[in-house]
Design a protein around this motif. Sequence first.
Motif, PDB file in Angstrom:
ATOM      1  N   GLY A 606      -8.965 -34.970  69.448  1.00  0.00           N
ATOM      2  CA  GLY A 606      -7.931 -35.990  69.484  1.00  0.00           C
ATOM      3  C   GLY A 606      -6.579 -35.466  69.042  1.00  0.00           C
ATOM      4  N   LEU A 607      -6.565 -34.687  67.952  1.00  0.00           N
ATOM      5  CA  LEU A 607      -5.305 -34.153  67.458  1.00  0.00           C
ATOM      6  C   LEU A 607      -4.732 -33.098  68.392  1.00  0.00           C
ATOM      7  CD1 LEU A 607      -6.172 -33.868  63.656  1.00  0.00           C
ATOM      8  CD2 LEU A 607      -5.037 -35.734  64.851  1.00  0.00           C
ATOM      9  N   ALA A 608      -5.602 -32.290  69.010  1.00  0.00           N
ATOM     10  CA  ALA A 608      -5.138 -31.272  69.954  1.00  0.00           C
ATOM     11  C   ALA A 608      -4.441 -31.915  71.137  1.00  0.00           C
ATOM     12  CB  ALA A 608      -6.318 -30.423  70.423  1.00  0.00           C
ATOM     13  N   MET A 609      -4.984 -33.023  71.605  1.00  0.00           N
ATOM     14  CA  MET A 609      -4.359 -33.701  72.731  1.00  0.00           C
ATOM     15  C   MET A 609      -3.014 -34.326  72.335  1.00  0.00           C
ATOM     16  SD  MET A 609      -6.322 -32.974  75.174  1.00  0.00           S
ATOM     17  CE  MET A 609      -6.730 -31.472  74.263  1.00  0.00           C
ATOM     18  N   ASP A 610      -2.820 -34.599  71.034  1.00  0.00           N
ATOM     19  CA  ASP A 610      -1.508 -35.072  70.568  1.00  0.00           C
ATOM     20  C   ASP A 610      -0.421 -34.082  70.974  1.00  0.00           C
ATOM     21  OD1 ASP A 610      -2.609 -37.256  69.443  1.00  0.00           O
ATOM     22  OD2 ASP A 610      -2.110 -36.773  67.374  1.00  0.00           O
TER      23      ASP A 610
END
Length: 738
Positions: A606-610
């Motif tokens: 999720g954070l990587a896709m941020d």
Amino acid sequence: MATFLYRLGRLAFRRRHFVALIWVALLTLAGVGAASAPAAGSGSFSIPGTEAQKAFDLLDERFPGMSADGATARVVFQAPDGQKLSDAGNKPAVEEAVKDLGNGSEVVSVTDPFETKSVSEDGSVGYAQVRYEVSGMELKETSKEALEHAAEDARDSGLTVEIGGDALQATPHTGSTEVIGIAVAAVVLVITLGSLVAAGLPLLTALIGVGIGVSTITALANVLELGSTTSTLAMMIGLAVGIDYALFIVSRYRAELAEGRDREEAVGRAAGTAGSAVVFAGLTVVIALVGLAVVNIPMLTKMGVAAAGTVVIAVLIALTMIPALLGYAGRKVQPAGARSKRFGRRKAAAEDHAAKPNMGTRWASFVVRRPVAVLLFGVIGLGAAAVPVGSLELGLPDDGSQPTSTTQRRAYDLLSEGFGPGFNGPLMVVGDAKGSDDPKAAAAEVADEIKGLDGVVTVAPATFNKAGDTFTITVVPDSKPSSTQTEDLVHAIRDTGAAVQADTGTEVLVSGTTAMNIDFSQKMNDALVPYLALVVGLAFLLLIAVFRSILVPLKAALGFLLSVLAALGAVVAVFQWGWLSGLMGVEETGPIMSMMPIFMVGVVFGLAMDYEVFLVTRMREAYVHGEMPSQAVVTGFKHGARVVTAAAVIMMAVFAGFIGSSESMVKMIGFGLAIAVFFDAFVVRMAIVPAVLALLGKRAWWLPKWLDRALPNVDVEGEGLKAAAEAHADKDKELVRA
């Protein structure tokens, strides 16, 4: 999407008093709810669908009052050197301690080491088992104090006394490093934005969002059986994304002001463009966290849903409260030097500054010129960091993983010394003999079969319930609880139980803490691939709609796999191999917590896709507006690299702040997420992504025509804002004429 958020941003700006009042009221309401809620327990831990859980449920049904899931304490006694516990000077002290241990109101049973023959062969070590009717986290302080006082009184007689088990389980704390992480975030914000007001807005809104989220979790903790770790992880993730999401809105607002737009229009455009990226970035995090439900472990599902709720609050605050606060702040969000100049001079200075390429532009230009070298360097570097994953060992912590300074660890070592390593992880074999003609004969057959297995030290006689249709047999392995030999023994007993059931009609189940940990680890391993397929698949479809491309989302997913493997490799190196363990405050190395890989996969994805969304949407925006693919990459870095870098440093600081936690899982996750953000933001998104896009060229933005027609137009580039802005301008002119 962009048009709706544009209008929402303008509305929040105009109705700033009302918006601010709503969020303050929500914070107050959540705070009152948390303050008036009853204290939370430990949170229920169950693993539906496993044999160990089935056995626990059977014990609760057939042995009422046994409290199979209640807290236990093993009070271990050691006689002075050269003496035995049975000596005249020691035995009365042990018996007096056993008597004191049984006086607590929550005590279900206490065993006497002399009656149960729980004394080592040389007579120097023995233990009393205390069972409570509630879990360790629910145990009253008076019960814990009584336990410690009984041990202290026995120590005064000259005995060495240590207490193992979960009865002394303490509520975890995060330590001062959490505050240091927030302080680092504040410094980074001031340096990045050049204004105390601009830097304060993301911090203020993130703290409000986390306050609402954590207070709500606290208020509902007792009703929903949420453990203390749930609120800690929600705070960790909520702080990180809350600061980052607000930072992107504020940064875009400042850019719109610099282009000469009025404040309300700048807020609307910031909400429509950067706000669109915030929405989709938040959606990927929510998908990853809620997707933990596929594991079918209630505790993990609750942790994921609670953290996802905090992320949703962070998104809503970024889209509404930030525009409202920008209305109060006026132009104070700009650097002081920029505010002191007239608009014409500011614009000229901005144009002059734009002529000089910033660091993001210079870096992107270098990557575009040398894409193959940068790509190989990034992939090889992450591959090297991922090497330790090959020796990954999974398990759940027991008293053997505690620091040697704790009484739990010293009790563990004494029991290993006196009775063997397997004594710290006895197996509980449960037999359901309702379908058997002769339950006692069936129990005897089970005991005989287990005695014949390799790796068994002792097999205790069967204990029946009052109805005589269910029995328990305690089995002590010759290996420590977390070893592969113990795991093999559990599987061997289960295989034997299947044969016994065929012969006698008695169902044989293996349970106990050790078997529960083994089943938990196996369930986590089995769920990893389905979880990855679900989360990555849903996010892949979402990103196709965002970027109008097939290859860009595919590249994003592959880059995530590289970063998460490298991060897991770093976790293994520190927490299992012991590299830099002293620096990280890791006193004892051991297996990596079973839930760590799947939880890290979910959160890191999720954070990587941020960062993927924030950075690549700028590139997509430039490409849609007519720039060549390579130039669009440079433009994306020109406008987004500085802010993405600051966001990554902030997120790393927040996560690293939780490394000081006393809870081993929180410490491990804090370190794992911090290093994962470093790998993903600075290696994958800042190096590998532009290199791949430069190599792909126009092919990066290819999408089949039939799919282009089928997908909804989410308009993250803000194409629809031009028409909306013109409509608002015409409306304003009409109002002026009127």
